[in-house]
Design a protein around this motif. Sequence first.
Motif, short mmCIF file in Angstrom:
data_model
loop_
_atom_site.label_atom_id
_atom_site.label_comp_id
_atom_site.label_asym_id
_atom_site.label_seq_id
_atom_site.Cartn_x
_atom_site.Cartn_y
_atom_site.Cartn_z
N ASP A 234 0.65 -1.18 0.12
CA ASP A 234 0.04 -0.20 0.10
C ASP A 234 0.83 1.12 -0.11
N SER A 235 2.16 1.26 0.56
CA SER A 235 3.08 2.49 0.86
C SER A 235 3.96 2.60 -0.62
N LEU A 236 3.93 1.67 -1.53
CA LEU A 236 4.68 1.90 -2.78
C LEU A 236 3.98 2.21 -3.68
N CYS A 237 4.60 3.29 -4.57
CA CYS A 237 4.01 3.97 -5.91
C CYS A 237 4.08 2.56 -6.78
N PRO A 238 3.29 2.90 -8.05
CA PRO A 238 3.31 1.77 -8.98
C PRO A 238 4.92 1.70 -9.48
N PHE A 239 5.41 0.41 -9.70
CA PHE A 239 6.83 0.22 -10.06
C PHE A 239 7.79 0.73 -8.95
N GLY A 240 7.35 0.70 -7.81
CA GLY A 240 8.24 1.02 -6.71
C GLY A 240 8.81 -0.11 -6.27
N LEU A 242 11.01 -3.00 -3.56
CA LEU A 242 10.92 -3.56 -2.04
C LEU A 242 12.26 -4.42 -1.81
N GLY A 243 13.10 -4.13 -0.85
CA GLY A 243 14.00 -5.14 -0.63
C GLY A 243 14.10 -5.62 0.63
N LEU A 244 14.11 -6.74 0.61
CA LEU A 244 14.31 -7.66 1.93
C LEU A 244 15.37 -8.29 2.23
N GLY A 245 15.54 -8.86 3.33
CA GLY A 245 16.71 -9.68 3.90
C GLY A 245 17.04 -11.00 3.21
N ASP A 246 18.01 -11.32 3.27
CA ASP A 246 18.72 -12.55 2.57
C ASP A 246 17.65 -13.94 2.91
N LYS A 247 17.44 -13.84 4.29
CA LYS A 247 16.54 -15.10 4.66
C LYS A 247 14.97 -14.75 4.43
N GLU A 248 14.68 -13.74 3.91
CA GLU A 248 13.21 -13.46 3.68
C GLU A 248 12.74 -13.61 2.24
N SER A 249 11.36 -13.64 2.16
CA SER A 249 10.91 -13.77 0.62
C SER A 249 9.52 -13.38 0.50
N LEU A 250 8.75 -13.15 -0.78
CA LEU A 250 7.42 -12.90 -0.81
C LEU A 250 7.02 -14.22 -1.28
N ASN A 254 0.56 -13.51 0.28
CA ASN A 254 -0.48 -13.22 -0.50
C ASN A 254 -0.44 -12.04 -1.53
N LYS A 255 0.81 -11.40 -1.46
CA LYS A 255 1.06 -10.42 -2.47
C LYS A 255 2.11 -10.69 -3.25
N LYS A 256 2.52 -11.92 -3.50
CA LYS A 256 3.87 -12.48 -4.28
C LYS A 256 3.28 -12.06 -5.78
N ASP A 257 1.88 -12.20 -6.24
CA ASP A 257 1.80 -12.03 -7.49
C ASP A 257 1.46 -10.67 -8.10
N GLN A 258 1.69 -9.63 -7.04
CA GLN A 258 1.76 -8.16 -7.27
C GLN A 258 3.13 -7.88 -7.62
N PHE A 259 4.00 -8.69 -7.37
CA PHE A 259 5.47 -8.09 -7.55
C PHE A 259 6.10 -9.12 -8.43
N GLU A 260 7.24 -8.38 -9.15
CA GLU A 260 8.13 -9.31 -9.96
C GLU A 260 9.72 -9.05 -9.34
N GLU A 261 10.54 -10.40 -9.65
CA GLU A 261 11.70 -10.19 -8.91
C GLU A 261 12.55 -9.21 -10.13
N THR A 262 13.18 -8.19 -9.37
CA THR A 262 14.09 -7.51 -10.00
C THR A 262 15.68 -8.15 -9.65
N ASP A 263 15.84 -8.84 -8.40
CA ASP A 263 17.19 -9.64 -8.18
C ASP A 263 16.66 -10.77 -7.35
N ILE A 270 10.00 -5.47 -7.49
CA ILE A 270 9.16 -4.47 -8.17
C ILE A 270 7.69 -4.49 -8.14
N LYS A 271 7.03 -3.62 -7.75
CA LYS A 271 5.49 -3.62 -7.45
C LYS A 271 5.04 -3.51 -8.91
N THR A 272 4.41 -4.60 -9.63
CA THR A 272 3.82 -4.37 -11.05
C THR A 272 2.28 -4.29 -10.97
#
Length: 273
Positions: A234-240, A242-250, A254-263, A270-272
Motif C-alpha cells: 500500500d505504501s509503494l508507488c506503481p513500479f516501486g 521493495l528490498g528484503l533480507g537474505d532469509k526473507e521472501s515474498l 499473498n502479495k507475491k503475484d503483485q510483485f516481480e523479482e528484480t534480483d 518491483i511492484k507491478t
Amino acid sequence: MENVIDAKEYNEFLEAIRFVYGYDFTDYAESTVKRRIFHFMTGRKIEDINTLGKILLREEAVFEEFVKELSVTVTEMFRDPLFYKSIREKVIKRLATYPFIRVWIAGCATGEEVYSIAILLKEEGLLERSIIYATDINPASLESAKQGVYALSAMKIYTSNYQLAGGKREFSEYYRAKYDSALFDASLKQNVVFSSHNLAMDKSFNEFHLILCRNVLMYFNQRLQDRVLELFYDSLCPFGFLGLGDKESLLFSNKKDQFEETDRKQKIYIKTK
C-alpha cells in the motif's frame, strides 16, 4: 528454554504490554520473544514473568530497556554488499527518472543502513532530491541513528563492505575519527527523517519509490509478515521497489503475484500491479 515461561502467562504478559504501552508483540516469532524475555530476566535476576510484568508496567524506564532487548538487530554498514551493488545497478536508474525520491527504511535499528543508502544516493547524484524516512520501534536505537556515531574499530569491515558494494570514493571521506569513534558527515542525514513506527500496529504514512526492510520480517510470524507486506504494498508507488533480507521472501505472501523479482538472489522486488 521456552519451557520456563508458561503459555498462559506469556500471552497475558504480552496483552498487558499492548494494553498499557501500545506495543504489540503477539505476532512476533514466539521462540525469539521468549528467548529474549528469558535473557532480560536472567540479566536482571528476575525469577518469573509475572514479576517482570509488574516491574515493566510500573517502571517505564525499565520497559524502554525491555523494548531495546526485544528489538535488537545485528547490523552493519553495507551489510550484504552485493545487495547494495544490485540496488546501484538495477534500481538507481529507475529512481533517477523521478523528480523527487522517497525512500523508507523500516526497522532502521541504529542507522547503519540509513547512512549506507544515503552514501549510495549521494554517489549517484540523487541524495539532494531524495528524502529518507528511517523508522524503528525502539526509541534508543533511533537516537543512536540520529547521532551517526559508530565504533572506529568497525570501520575496517564497513570499508570492505563499501568497496564490495561498488563504492566510488574513499570510504574514509564520509566520516571523521574522534578517539574511538567515527562520526559520519552531517550532510548524509540532512534529508533523513528519523521517526518511531511500529510495523505491527501503525499504518502507511506516505507513498515511496523504494522500501527497505531487511532482516526484520524473520522475527515475525506468518500473520504479521502478511500484514507488514500488505502495508509495504500500500505504501509503494506503481513500479516501486521493495528490498528484503537474505532469509526473507515474498514466496509465501499473498502479495507475491503483485510483485516481480528484480534480483531473485538479493531479494529485490518491483511492484507491478
